[in-house]
Design a protein around this motif. Sequence first.
Motif, PDB file in Angstrom:
ATOM      1  N   GLU A  25      -9.033 -14.279  11.702  1.00 35.77           N
ATOM      2  CA  GLU A  25      -9.412 -15.189  12.778  1.00 35.77           C
ATOM      3  C   GLU A  25      -8.381 -15.232  13.897  1.00 35.77           C
ATOM      4  O   GLU A  25      -8.687 -15.680  15.000  1.00 35.77           O
ATOM      5  N   ASP A  26      -7.172 -14.800  13.619  1.00 38.07           N
ATOM      6  CA  ASP A  26      -6.129 -14.792  14.637  1.00 38.07           C
ATOM      7  C   ASP A  26      -6.084 -13.486  15.433  1.00 38.07           C
ATOM      8  O   ASP A  26      -5.203 -13.300  16.268  1.00 38.07           O
ATOM      9  N   ILE A  27      -7.027 -12.576  15.165  1.00 42.24           N
ATOM     10  CA  ILE A  27      -7.089 -11.300  15.877  1.00 42.24           C
ATOM     11  C   ILE A  27      -8.276 -11.336  16.836  1.00 42.24           C
ATOM     12  O   ILE A  27      -9.434 -11.335  16.392  1.00 42.24           O
ATOM     13  N   PRO A  28      -8.045 -11.394  18.129  1.00 39.36           N
ATOM     14  CA  PRO A  28      -9.160 -11.537  19.082  1.00 39.36           C
ATOM     15  C   PRO A  28     -10.206 -10.435  18.949  1.00 39.36           C
ATOM     16  O   PRO A  28     -11.412 -10.706  19.084  1.00 39.36           O
ATOM     17  N   GLU A  29      -9.771  -9.201  18.707  1.00 41.38           N
ATOM     18  CA  GLU A  29     -10.718  -8.086  18.623  1.00 41.38           C
ATOM     19  C   GLU A  29     -11.672  -8.225  17.437  1.00 41.38           C
ATOM     20  O   GLU A  29     -12.756  -7.642  17.432  1.00 41.38           O
ATOM     21  N   ALA A  30     -11.276  -8.981  16.434  1.00 43.42           N
ATOM     22  CA  ALA A  30     -12.123  -9.137  15.255  1.00 43.42           C
ATOM     23  C   ALA A  30     -13.100 -10.291  15.379  1.00 43.42           C
ATOM     24  O   ALA A  30     -13.964 -10.466  14.507  1.00 43.42           O
ATOM     25  N   ALA A  31     -12.993 -11.080  16.468  1.00 43.43           N
ATOM     26  CA  ALA A  31     -13.798 -12.292  16.595  1.00 43.43           C
ATOM     27  C   ALA A  31     -15.307 -12.054  16.458  1.00 43.43           C
ATOM     28  O   ALA A  31     -15.982 -12.800  15.737  1.00 43.43           O
ATOM     29  N   PRO A  32     -15.891 -11.024  17.128  1.00 43.19           N
ATOM     30  CA  PRO A  32     -17.345 -10.829  16.981  1.00 43.19           C
ATOM     31  C   PRO A  32     -17.755 -10.511  15.546  1.00 43.19           C
ATOM     32  O   PRO A  32     -18.823 -10.948  15.099  1.00 43.19           O
ATOM     33  N   VAL A  33     -16.929  -9.777  14.832  1.00 46.18           N
ATOM     34  CA  VAL A  33     -17.271  -9.409  13.457  1.00 46.18           C
ATOM     35  C   VAL A  33     -17.080 -10.598  12.523  1.00 46.18           C
ATOM     36  O   VAL A  33     -17.866 -10.804  11.587  1.00 46.18           O
ATOM     37  N   VAL A  34     -16.046 -11.393  12.768  1.00 44.05           N
ATOM     38  CA  VAL A  34     -15.867 -12.617  11.983  1.00 44.05           C
ATOM     39  C   VAL A  34     -17.068 -13.536  12.180  1.00 44.05           C
ATOM     40  O   VAL A  34     -17.590 -14.126  11.223  1.00 44.05           O
ATOM     41  N   ALA A  35     -17.530 -13.659  13.421  1.00 43.81           N
ATOM     42  CA  ALA A  35     -18.706 -14.492  13.698  1.00 43.81           C
ATOM     43  C   ALA A  35     -19.935 -13.950  12.984  1.00 43.81           C
ATOM     44  O   ALA A  35     -20.755 -14.729  12.462  1.00 43.81           O
ATOM     45  N   ALA A  36     -20.083 -12.633  12.942  1.00 49.26           N
ATOM     46  CA  ALA A  36     -21.223 -12.034  12.236  1.00 49.26           C
ATOM     47  C   ALA A  36     -21.153 -12.336  10.744  1.00 49.26           C
ATOM     48  O   ALA A  36     -22.179 -12.610  10.103  1.00 49.26           O
ATOM     49  N   ALA A  37     -19.949 -12.290  10.169  1.00 46.53           N
ATOM     50  CA  ALA A  37     -19.793 -12.608   8.747  1.00 46.53           C
ATOM     51  C   ALA A  37     -20.151 -14.062   8.472  1.00 46.53           C
ATOM     52  O   ALA A  37     -20.813 -14.381   7.471  1.00 46.53           O
ATOM     53  N   ARG A  38     -19.738 -14.964   9.360  1.00 44.30           N
ATOM     54  CA  ARG A  38     -20.104 -16.369   9.204  1.00 44.30           C
ATOM     55  C   ARG A  38     -21.618 -16.547   9.270  1.00 44.30           C
ATOM     56  O   ARG A  38     -22.206 -17.344   8.528  1.00 44.30           O
ATOM     57  N   ASP A  39     -22.240 -15.778  10.148  1.00 48.37           N
ATOM     58  CA  ASP A  39     -23.693 -15.843  10.295  1.00 48.37           C
ATOM     59  C   ASP A  39     -24.380 -15.395   9.006  1.00 48.37           C
ATOM     60  O   ASP A  39     -25.376 -15.992   8.571  1.00 48.37           O
ATOM     61  N   VAL A  40     -23.836 -14.353   8.375  1.00 50.44           N
ATOM     62  CA  VAL A  40     -24.409 -13.875   7.106  1.00 50.44           C
ATOM     63  C   VAL A  40     -24.325 -14.962   6.050  1.00 50.44           C
ATOM     64  O   VAL A  40     -25.303 -15.246   5.331  1.00 50.44           O
ATOM     65  N   VAL A  41     -23.165 -15.583   5.931  1.00 44.81           N
ATOM     66  CA  VAL A  41     -22.976 -16.605   4.908  1.00 44.81           C
ATOM     67  C   VAL A  41     -23.901 -17.799   5.152  1.00 44.81           C
ATOM     68  O   VAL A  41     -24.591 -18.272   4.240  1.00 44.81           O
ATOM     69  N   SER A  42     -23.935 -18.296   6.390  1.00 42.60           N
ATOM     70  CA  SER A  42     -24.753 -19.474   6.678  1.00 42.60           C
ATOM     71  C   SER A  42     -26.243 -19.177   6.518  1.00 42.60           C
ATOM     72  O   SER A  42     -27.013 -20.040   6.079  1.00 42.60           O
ATOM     73  N   THR A  43     -26.658 -17.957   6.866  1.00 40.41           N
ATOM     74  CA  THR A  43     -28.079 -17.593   6.735  1.00 40.41           C
ATOM     75  C   THR A  43     -28.484 -17.466   5.275  1.00 40.41           C
ATOM     76  O   THR A  43     -29.521 -17.988   4.851  1.00 40.41           O
ATOM     77  N   ALA A  44     -27.661 -16.777   4.485  1.00 44.42           N
ATOM     78  CA  ALA A  44     -28.012 -16.541   3.083  1.00 44.42           C
ATOM     79  C   ALA A  44     -27.852 -17.781   2.226  1.00 44.42           C
ATOM     80  O   ALA A  44     -28.458 -17.883   1.153  1.00 44.42           O
ATOM     81  N   ALA A  45     -27.062 -18.739   2.684  1.00 50.21           N
ATOM     82  CA  ALA A  45     -26.770 -19.920   1.867  1.00 50.21           C
ATOM     83  C   ALA A  45     -27.589 -21.142   2.284  1.00 50.21           C
ATOM     84  O   ALA A  45     -27.199 -22.272   1.986  1.00 50.21           O
ATOM     85  N   ARG A  46     -28.700 -20.939   2.954  1.00 53.64           N
ATOM     86  CA  ARG A  46     -29.490 -22.093   3.400  1.00 53.64           C
ATOM     87  C   ARG A  46     -30.071 -22.872   2.240  1.00 53.64           C
ATOM     88  O   ARG A  46     -30.217 -24.094   2.298  1.00 53.64           O
TER      89      ARG A  46
END
Length: 516
Positions: A413-434
């Motif tokens: 999370e402290d690496i700016p270049e990784a931000a879009p991929v971190v957000a995508a991973a969060r999206d996977v978790v929140s979507t699958a864990a509904r």
Amino acid sequence: MTDQGARGFDAAGADRHGAERHDAEPPGAHRLSTEPPSPERPGPERHAAERLSTRETAALLGVKPETVYAYVSRGQLSSVRAPGGRGSTFDGDEVRALARRTGRREAVPAGGADLVFRTGITLIDQDRYYYRGVDAGELALRHSYEEVVEWLWTGRLEPGVGFSAPAQTLTAARQAVAALPAHSGTTDRLRVAVVAASAADPLRFDLSPASVLGAARGLIPTLVEALRPPAPATDARGIAGFGGTGSGGAGSGDAVPGGVGSTGTGPGDMGPDGMDLDTADTAGDHGPGIAARLWPALTARPADAASLAVLDTALALLIDHDLAASTLAVRVAASAHAHPYAVVSAGLGVLEGPLHGAASGLAHRMLREVVERGSAAPVVAEHLRAGRSVPGLGHRLYNGEDPRARVLFTLLEDIPEAAPVVAAARDVVSTAARHVPLHANIDLALAVLSVSTGMSAEAGETVFAVARTAGWIAHALEEYAERPLRLRPRGQYTGPPPPQALPTPAPSAAPSAAPS
């Protein structure tokens, strides 16, 4: 992944990545010591001098009486004939010291196989895991991979410790890997490199701890260097080119940009700290760490300090994880007193299974698709529609988030270049864990690292294999000290009851009629 999940590993006090950490320790954990361990150091209570009978000694050690005399024959115990000449007696303090070194064993079960492994390496408890009682996440954040490995092996914390590949061993491994077909995967290359390194080591059958650790300190950098692209060569005009016809080098025609086996920064190039990666393995100079050496084999992108710190932390987090399938295979091989190279080969063989090492690759492909499509919903739906589970979620040993993933997400999370991929991973978790609570595991965290840095799908498996080699060696050392061939279970026969008639030859097929 929620902010709370990603930031769950919170604390204070400076660590080596500049984050603020707590100095508080978990219950039962102990601090690292730079002093060498002393198995003979007396405990808080001194036992009065006493003599134990053979039966009492066997009970204290948890072995059979015959094993007690085996200890005597190997010089691990001394004995004195009992008064009257019947049987032997043993010094109580000496027996207790041996019990502390080897660990008390339960009585051997019927059939001769131990069903429970006693190990002092890793404990998994209440959604956390510990190396020798110390929080593994804290270790990985505060110390380099090599420092954690050396401490796990020897009990000594040596700041700045490094590993070097012996020149002859490295040459043999590189030549063997270069002979593989261009399409060979990382695990293929690692397995071949291990065999080549083994053949180059005439001392491989010496299973003393010093010899095993010496081999291990050379094997890990050898595996990493063998994965890197072939060295550039110059022709008669002095024009540089990449020599060799092995897999992954430039000129092979099959290099994957940004992936394992890509041209990257070949030998002779500079690491992130400006050091020549190809000349660092000289006597007395360990050069860059394992993470810095591994990076060019994973991606063509230059390493920045933050991303390299994530890779180094990932390596330390993955050293061991109790008795995973590959580690069980390692212990079986070590029980037969296979040498350390053969032990690592056994682990790599199991790691190649689709249910073990391949999980991170599945998470990488899914996460890359989520980034490309801009949403996890259709990707998760397609996985479920096809009857596939969503990779990178859940772990059978943890009710909550995998602690290894929690640590890596905190750094990512402290690496700016990784931000879009971190957000995508969060999206996977929140979507699958509904509807069902699911949490990220280490495979999803490795996928964020690999996707955000342009690595190939098999990069996570490569990181896993290199890191876990150290853990396999630690388990082998434990198993070498156990009763040989103790892991020999008895099969439960389910075939036809004897006696059965001898089989009869199958009737030969009738010759086909000739066309009229």
